[in-house]
Design a protein around this motif. Structure first.
Motif, mmCIF file in Angstrom:
data_model
loop_
_atom_site.group_PDB
_atom_site.id
_atom_site.type_symbol
_atom_site.label_atom_id
_atom_site.label_comp_id
_atom_site.label_asym_id
_atom_site.label_seq_id
_atom_site.Cartn_x
_atom_site.Cartn_y
_atom_site.Cartn_z
ATOM 1 N N SER A 209 34.919 39.910 40.240
ATOM 2 C CA SER A 209 35.874 39.936 39.352
ATOM 3 C C SER A 209 37.205 39.346 39.680
ATOM 4 O O SER A 209 37.128 38.896 40.818
ATOM 5 N N TYR A 210 37.958 39.200 38.663
ATOM 6 C CA TYR A 210 39.143 38.427 39.125
ATOM 7 C C TYR A 210 40.590 39.236 38.686
ATOM 8 O O TYR A 210 40.275 40.436 37.762
ATOM 9 N N LYS A 211 41.580 39.229 39.472
ATOM 10 C CA LYS A 211 42.969 40.045 39.367
ATOM 11 C C LYS A 211 44.226 39.224 39.530
ATOM 12 O O LYS A 211 44.210 38.541 40.377
ATOM 13 N N SER A 212 44.991 39.587 38.755
ATOM 14 C CA SER A 212 46.395 38.996 38.636
ATOM 15 C C SER A 212 47.351 40.026 39.290
ATOM 16 O O SER A 212 47.307 41.050 38.936
ATOM 17 N N SER A 213 48.084 39.609 40.123
ATOM 18 C CA SER A 213 49.069 40.482 40.829
ATOM 19 C C SER A 213 50.150 40.787 39.928
ATOM 20 O O SER A 213 50.801 41.907 40.186
ATOM 21 N N ASN A 214 50.569 39.806 38.743
ATOM 22 C CA ASN A 214 51.688 39.848 37.738
ATOM 23 C C ASN A 214 50.947 39.642 36.547
ATOM 24 O O ASN A 214 51.052 38.298 36.304
ATOM 25 N N SER A 215 50.618 40.434 35.728
ATOM 26 C CA SER A 215 49.711 40.123 34.497
ATOM 27 C C SER A 215 50.902 39.942 33.292
ATOM 28 O O SER A 215 50.588 39.110 32.275
ATOM 29 N N LYS A 216 52.226 40.131 33.464
ATOM 30 C CA LYS A 216 53.154 39.471 32.864
ATOM 31 C C LYS A 216 53.374 38.094 32.863
ATOM 32 O O LYS A 216 53.858 37.538 31.799
ATOM 33 N N VAL A 217 53.269 37.678 34.100
ATOM 34 C CA VAL A 217 53.290 36.163 34.316
ATOM 35 C C VAL A 217 52.187 35.225 34.074
ATOM 36 O O VAL A 217 52.180 34.345 33.560
ATOM 37 N N ALA A 218 51.012 35.991 34.595
ATOM 38 C CA ALA A 218 49.768 35.089 34.441
ATOM 39 C C ALA A 218 48.506 35.950 34.468
ATOM 40 O O ALA A 218 48.625 37.019 35.117
ATOM 41 N N THR A 219 47.741 35.607 33.426
ATOM 42 C CA THR A 219 46.517 36.541 33.382
ATOM 43 C C THR A 219 45.107 35.734 33.758
ATOM 44 O O THR A 219 45.252 34.623 33.878
#
Length: 341
Positions: A209-219
């Motif tokens: 899986s992949y995850k972004s620490s800040n989905s408002k900045v980058a997905t």
């Protein structure tokens, strides 16, 4: 020799340009005329930059566009599709000895063009290739990338030329299938503009899986990273064996929206007569891809253009009043206040 090609292994130089040898082709040769036409030259440069460079970057596994992921393969994917039968054909070709190979594929000084830094990198020393189908395939793939790099240098303006000991062209593609003891991302950090995308490749294991620490900045989805708005984020790839690999993302600028040729003002209410129109333009690299919009009052005003257009039209209805148009561009929302008189 008639068209100026002395060696098929050489990826630099123009093959058909200003050929004035009337004895062979004549000054009216169509390639002669095309290569001297300023309009064609100008548009060729534009087409090369907009369409060919992204395709070549995708082929060497430096893709930034989801569209290319769906339509083109990387060099390793192509290899996996033809490896079995092509290896047999390669061996048969040597055994038949019907003629010599068109090109010697044993060694080459590879090159690559980096659009972000506008730099043409070329190897000081030659890359050596194996005497089998994989060697021939790697040679052809590197030749294609190197030829494209040279063309980018020729078509570009103020392109820096740098000699390196190991060409980025080869290291980029080798990392795609490189097996290491510890997982890692081929890109440890990346700087994007809002709306830009790139494919994050992880080596050393299978990604769960992949995850972004800040989905408002980058997905991130299936390894495809999309910059949304100014800020920083860390993309974490979790592997099936429990290990992790990370890549730091920095998004530098938001997409720009202009209304009537002027930069959008969130505090302004835009006036338009009944039945009139307002032109909305979205600028920035890939900024208008997958945009969405909605209106609070369709009878008063709505956007009539199709999705993915960089120029949109707010169409005022026949009913006076107020409406708020919400335009979302790659995750960034713009609320446009409209008053219909």
């Amino acid at each position: 020799n008639y068209i100026g090609v002395q060696d098929y292994t050489e990826y630099t130089g123009w093959w058909c340009k200003h050929k004035d040898d009337y004895f062979f082709y004549g000054s009216d040769n169509i390639m002669n005329r095309l290569s001297k036409n300023n309009g064609i030259i100008t548009n060729s440069k534009k087409i090369w930059k907009e369409y060919f460079i992204p395709a070549i970057d995708h082929f060497r596994n430096a893709v930034k566009s989801r569209e290319l992921v769906d339509t083109l393969y990387t060099r390793n994917k192509y290899f996996s599709l033809i490896e079995g039968s092509a290896e047999m054909n390669y061996k048969s070709g040597w055994k038949l000895k019907t003629s010599d190979w068109v090109a010697d594929h044993s060694q080459m000084k590879t090159a690559v063009y980096d659009e972000d830094t506008n730099t043409y990198y070329v190897n000081k020393s030659e890359t050596l290739y194996e005497n089998n189908f994989k060697g021939a395939y790697d040679y052809c793939a590197d030749w294609l990338i190197s030829r494209a790099a040279w063309l980018s240098k020729e078509f570009g303006e103020n392109v820096a030329v740098v000699e390196v000991d190991n060409s980025p062209a080869k290291s980029d593609t080798d990392k795609e299938t490189e097996k290491t003891s510890a997982p890692k991302t081929t890109t440890t950090s990346a700087s994007l503009k809002a709306g830009e995308k790139f494919l994050l490749v992880v080596t050393g294991g299978k990604v769960k899986s992949y995850k972004s620490s800040n989905s408002k900045v980058a997905t991130v989805k299936n390894g495809m990273v999309t910059g949304l708005k100014k800020g920083s984020a860390t993309i974490t790839a979790k592997l099936t064996n429990g290990d992790k690999a990370v890549c730091k993302i920095k998004v530098t600028t938001d997409p720009t929206v202009k209304i009537g040729g002027k930069k959008f003002n969130k505090n302004k209410t835009y006036s338009v007569k009944k039945g009139g129109k307002l032109t909305v333009a979205v600028t920035g690299k890939a900024a208008a891809v997958n945009n969405k919009y909605k209106t609070s009052n369709k009878k008063t005003a709505k956007i009539t253009s199709k999705t993915n257009a960089k120029k949109l039209t707010i169409q005022a209805g026949k009913k006076a009043g107020k409406a708020t148009i919400t335009l979302t561009v790659n995750g960034v929302s713009f609320k446009i206040k409209v008053k219909v008189k």
